[in-house]
Design an enzyme around this catalytic site. Structure first.
Site, PDB file in Angstrom:
ATOM      1  CD  GLN A  82     -27.185 -63.634 -24.239  1.00 26.50           C
ATOM      2  OE1 GLN A  82     -26.545 -64.156 -23.339  1.00 26.50           O
ATOM      3  NE2 GLN A  82     -26.889 -62.426 -24.705  1.00 26.50           N
TER       4      GLN A  82
ATOM      5  CB  CYS B  55     -31.435 -43.726 -18.363  1.00 24.21           C
ATOM      6  SG  CYS B  55     -32.624 -42.414 -18.134  1.00 24.21           S
TER       7      CYS B  55
END
Lengths: 402, 145
Positions: free
Chosen positions: A186, A331
């Site tokens: 990153q 989720c």
């Protein structure tokens, strides 16, 4: 760019991947049809490819502050992390050193490789991080034992954007004679990265995080460090990574990295201004909190938790408004537990579920930022209105955590 | 796409969304730690579910499953609502990804919890086996800690 609803797309998921730059695309194209040779071939077509490969290697080595012989082309950040850690472990094992230090917030490419080594009898210490996601050189120094063979600390976190004191950690490792690997996936192309300044023995990077192509990356390994092969076969990459080189991708990566590094300061300044405006704009949402370090963070990273809502529904509704973002909710990860990074910085499960990552690129505009600042509170407010947790918080049946 | 058009429709345009004043029964299942909670409100006339509302904390499929489940029991006799299975909710939604099937289980449990609340409040006797705990058949059951 248009989606199905013909809403303009605001892409703020650049830590997942970036759009390739035109420079990178242009750099790749000739190597698909005109200069298609295999660098291992002896004939002129092959040797032409070999020369280009050498050039790309030299370009990247220059940008990372090392020699071309220390650059290995891989399929990306994950492969580079795997190979660096397994190689350092093999070096340690030969000396009877089977202890590795890393952090609780590493990418899974690192954490899962360490798990694999644990099964092979290695002992792993995962350092805790501060509430801002920081580790200190002092923590590393304290954790180093006589049998420590490797310290692996990510340069910047992919979720919350915290940038670690890599040079200080590198200095501690050097002083104690322990190998040091940094996952800089990153960081490269976003903040200044030099393997010399970092005193790193290994470094991993991935091209598609800085507007290069997907499926290509680099493992830097300091001269003299023997690598363990992950892929056996031909003698490519000095015999350490078999398989015909992906020349178009390598050329695209070199061009993208050169472009990103040459424009680093200007891009950092631009993104930081957008980032800070976005943080300011979203901070007005009640019961929200910024994750990661307020200053020592990637110039393109904005990461929030919103109490009382769940991240996936937030993402889907933002997508409906044309905003492409990411979340650390369970989720979205396909598991029941939310992001290990958010849990490591002390966010409780129920708060970690309601997270939002907005990762910018220099292509984003102030107008897009203002649109996001308007859209996110609307969606958060709607989801809170339909959330039983929020109702309980409002009615005082539950206490606010943030 | 991760979700069917039906799921996205019920997620973006949830039916029977909201709270209810003076409900005859309320059922709440799930927990914040796992990331989904459903609360279902019932208005009951005789043995007919004359109105139903829900609020849900959770992912897209949790909201869609709640919406679909409320649609499937609205205007139905209580006995029929008790027969609502998570499979029927999944089918009505044109399927859910494997790791989201637990959302439909929660929807079934929320309906049952609301009916149980109605029975308890009104002193109606029932067979406790009707409200048995979930069978732990979800792919991720037990993953948590």
């Amino acid at each position: 760019m248009l989606n199905n609803q013909e809403t303009p797309v605001i892409y703020v998921d650049n830590s997942a991947t970036t759009r390739m730059s035109q420079t990178a695309v242009a750099a790749m194209l000739p190597y698909m049809d005109k200069l298609y040779g295999n660098p291992s071939s002896l004939h002129s077509v092959g040797q032409q490819a070999a020369e280009c490969l050498a050039e790309a290697r030299a370009t990247i080595a220059g940008l990372l502050d090392c020699t071309p012989a220390e650059i290995y082309f891989t399929s990306g950040g994950s492969e580079s992390d795997n190979q660096a850690i397994l190689s350092a472990a093999a070096i340690g094992e030969r000396k009877g050193k089977k202890h590795i230090i890393s952090t609780a917030i590493e990418h899974h490419a690192v954490l899962h490789t360490l798990k694999k080594l644990q099964k092979r009898g290695f002992e792993v210490t995962l350092l805790d991080v501060s509430a801002e996601g920081m580790v200190t050189a002092g923590q590393v120094a304290d954790a180093i034992r006589p049998d420590t063979c490797l310290v692996s600390v990510m340069f910047a976190n992919n979720e919350i954007g915290t940038v670690q004191p890599i040079a200080e950690i590198g200095a501690v490792c050097k002083e104690k004679g322990v190998l040091f690997h940094t996952d800089a996936v990153q960081a490269v192309g976003h903040v200044p990265v030099s393997v010399k300044a970092a005193q790193a023995d290994f470094l991993a990077l991935s091209a598609h995080k800085f507007h290069g192509p997907k499926g290509i990356g680099v493992l830097y390994a300091r001269k003299g460090l023997p690598l363990v092969n992950l892929i056996e076969g031909g003698a490519q990459e000095r015999g350490k990574r078999a398989g015909t080189e992906n020349i178009p991708a390598i050329m695209g990566m070199a061009a993208a990295m050169k472009e990103a590094c040459e424009n680093l300061e200007a891009n950092m300044a631009k993104m930081q201004a957008l980032r800070d405006r976005l943080i300011e704009g979203l901070s007005v949402i009640p019961h929200s909190t910024l994750n990661g370090h307020p200053e020592k963070r990637l110039p393109n990273n904005v990461h929030f938790c919103f109490e009382g809502i769940e991240g996936e529904s937030l993402l889907l509704l933002l997508d409906d408004k044309g905003i492409c973002a990411s979340s650390g909710s369970a989720c979205t990860s396909g598991s029941l537990d939310p992001s290990h990074v958010l849990l490591a910085i002390g966010r409780p499960h129920e708060v970690a579920h309601g997270s939002l990552r907005l990762s910018l690129s220099e292509e984003n505009t102030p107008e897009e930022i203002e649109y996001i600042i308007k859209a996110v509170p609307e969606v958060v407010n709607y989801l809170r209105q339909i959330s039983p947790i929020w109702h309980d918080l409002q009615e005082g049946k539950k206490d606010h955590v943030i | 796409m991760l979700y069917s058009e039906k799921v996205m429709d019920h997620f973006k345009n949830p039916r029977n969304l909201g709270t209810m004043d003076n409900p005859d029964a309320v059922g709440e299942v799930g927990n914040a730690k796992c990331g989904d909670i459903m609360r279902i409100y019932l208005k009951i006339d005789g043995d007919i579910i004359s109105d139903v509302k829900f609020i849900t904390f959770g992912c897209g499929s949790a909201i869609a499953a709640s919406s679909m489940a409320t649609e499937m029991i609205k205007g139905k006799p209580i006995s029929e609502a008790l027969q609502l299975s998570n499979k029927a909710v999944v089918e009505a939604l044109d399927g859910l990804p494997a790791h989201k099937v637990h959302c439909s289980v929660l929807a079934e449990e929320a309906v049952k919890a609301a009916v149980k609340d109605y029975y308890d409040k009104n002193g109606i006797s029932y067979d406790a086996a009707q409200f048995a705990e979930c069978e732990g058949g979800c792919a991720h059951c037990g993953d948590h800690e």
